[in-house]
Design a protein around this motif. Structure first.
Motif, PDB file in Angstrom:
ATOM      1  N   LYS A 223       0.489  -1.261  -0.348  1.00 49.73           N
ATOM      2  CA  LYS A 223      -0.475  -0.100   0.416  1.00 49.73           C
ATOM      3  C   LYS A 223       1.003   0.991   0.450  1.00 49.73           C
ATOM      4  CE  LYS A 223      -4.443  -1.589   2.239  1.00 49.73           C
ATOM      5  NZ  LYS A 223      -4.979  -1.303   3.348  1.00 49.73           N
ATOM      6  N   ALA A 224       0.754   2.498  -0.756  1.00 47.68           N
ATOM      7  CA  ALA A 224       1.055   3.579  -0.469  1.00 47.68           C
ATOM      8  C   ALA A 224       0.858   4.031   0.995  1.00 47.68           C
ATOM      9  CB  ALA A 224       0.517   4.506  -1.713  1.00 47.68           C
ATOM     10  N   GLN A 225       0.889   5.283   1.177  1.00 49.40           N
ATOM     11  CA  GLN A 225       1.606   5.838   2.020  1.00 49.40           C
ATOM     12  C   GLN A 225      -0.027   6.021   2.670  1.00 49.40           C
ATOM     13  OE1 GLN A 225       3.201   5.423   4.638  1.00 49.40           O
ATOM     14  NE2 GLN A 225       4.062   7.156   6.229  1.00 49.40           N
ATOM     15  N   LYS A 226      -0.599   7.033   1.794  1.00 50.90           N
ATOM     16  CA  LYS A 226      -1.644   7.539   1.629  1.00 50.90           C
ATOM     17  C   LYS A 226      -2.566   7.134   1.804  1.00 50.90           C
ATOM     18  CE  LYS A 226      -2.200   7.841  -3.396  1.00 50.90           C
ATOM     19  NZ  LYS A 226      -3.054   6.730  -3.671  1.00 50.90           N
ATOM     20  N   ASP A 227      -2.790   5.706   1.442  1.00 54.05           N
ATOM     21  CA  ASP A 227      -3.693   4.816   1.772  1.00 54.05           C
ATOM     22  C   ASP A 227      -3.615   3.517   3.005  1.00 54.05           C
ATOM     23  OD1 ASP A 227      -4.543   5.148  -0.956  1.00 54.05           O
ATOM     24  OD2 ASP A 227      -3.129   3.240  -2.069  1.00 54.05           O
ATOM     25  N   ILE A 228      -2.865   4.298   4.026  1.00 57.48           N
ATOM     26  CA  ILE A 228      -3.128   3.872   5.126  1.00 57.48           C
ATOM     27  C   ILE A 228      -4.125   4.333   5.809  1.00 57.48           C
ATOM     28  CG2 ILE A 228      -1.602   3.117   7.067  1.00 57.48           C
ATOM     29  CD1 ILE A 228      -0.635   1.481   5.187  1.00 57.48           C
ATOM     30  N   HIS A 229      -4.422   2.958   6.908  1.00 56.18           N
ATOM     31  CA  HIS A 229      -6.142   4.215   7.233  1.00 56.18           C
ATOM     32  C   HIS A 229      -5.118   4.336   9.147  1.00 56.18           C
ATOM     33  CE1 HIS A 229      -8.422   4.033   3.809  1.00 56.18           C
ATOM     34  NE2 HIS A 229      -7.904   2.421   3.682  1.00 56.18           N
ATOM     35  N   HIS A 230      -5.109   4.857   8.967  1.00 59.87           N
ATOM     36  CA  HIS A 230      -4.418   5.384  10.671  1.00 59.87           C
ATOM     37  C   HIS A 230      -6.270   5.223  11.691  1.00 59.87           C
ATOM     38  CE1 HIS A 230      -0.795   5.776   9.417  1.00 59.87           C
ATOM     39  NE2 HIS A 230      -1.351   6.467   8.666  1.00 59.87           N
ATOM     40  N   ILE A 231      -6.116   4.420  12.934  1.00 57.60           N
ATOM     41  CA  ILE A 231      -7.240   4.817  14.065  1.00 57.60           C
ATOM     42  C   ILE A 231      -6.907   5.066  14.700  1.00 57.60           C
ATOM     43  CG2 ILE A 231      -8.766   2.582  14.657  1.00 57.60           C
ATOM     44  CD1 ILE A 231      -8.605   2.737  11.595  1.00 57.60           C
ATOM     45  N   TYR A 232      -7.864   5.782  14.830  1.00 59.16           N
ATOM     46  CA  TYR A 232      -8.445   6.571  16.397  1.00 59.16           C
ATOM     47  C   TYR A 232      -9.724   6.445  17.492  1.00 59.16           C
ATOM     48  CZ  TYR A 232      -3.831   8.915  15.305  1.00 59.16           C
ATOM     49  OH  TYR A 232      -2.841   8.866  15.076  1.00 59.16           O
ATOM     50  N   LEU A 233      -9.774   5.807  18.372  1.00 54.28           N
ATOM     51  CA  LEU A 233     -11.161   5.604  18.988  1.00 54.28           C
ATOM     52  C   LEU A 233     -11.403   5.890  20.139  1.00 54.28           C
ATOM     53  CD1 LEU A 233     -10.699   1.910  17.994  1.00 54.28           C
ATOM     54  CD2 LEU A 233     -12.365   3.310  17.115  1.00 54.28           C
TER      55      LEU A 233
END
Length: 120
Positions: free
Chosen positions: A98-108
């Motif tokens: 995956k490209a850096q822009k396609d990574i999903h960072h998660i904040y809950l």
């Protein structure tokens, strides 16, 4: 390529049950959102604010089915005045195309305030 996937979550109280449950929840959500299998995880670093000391959150990640061989370690965040309290952060190093822009960072939970620009 190794990419870093970030995530953070807060707990209501510093207890074994809360820390382990919420850490598991965050790690699983990070893996799901990025289609990650444990075999592709190079390592995981988990930090907590200094008001969390009831248990090692790494124990939660190691207890997820298939994750027992993933290298995981814990540390404390800097104790900055006014910083978000009772927060667990995960940095997952993952082998991915995956490209850096396609990574999903998660904040809950209350951690959404850390990076509202990344929350969907």
């Amino acid at each position: 390529m190794i990419r870093g996937i970030r995530g953070a979550i807060t707990v209501l109280e510093d207890s074994n049950e809360q820390v382990l449950h919420e850490t598991t929840r965050l790690a699983l959500e990070m893996a799901k959102a990025n289609n990650i299998e444990p075999e592709f995880v190079a390592s995981v670093i988990i930090s907590t604010t200094t008001d969390i000391s009831s248990t090692f959150p790494a124990k939660a990640v190691r207890s997820i089915e298939g994750w027992s061989f993933v290298p995981v370690m814990c540390t404390h965040e800097m104790n900055v005045p006014g910083a978000l309290e009772k927060c667990i952060r995960i940095l997952m190093h993952v082998n991915t195309e995956k490209a850096q822009k396609d990574i999903h960072h998660i904040y809950l939970n209350n951690a959404v305030q850390l990076r509202p620009d990344l929350v969907k």
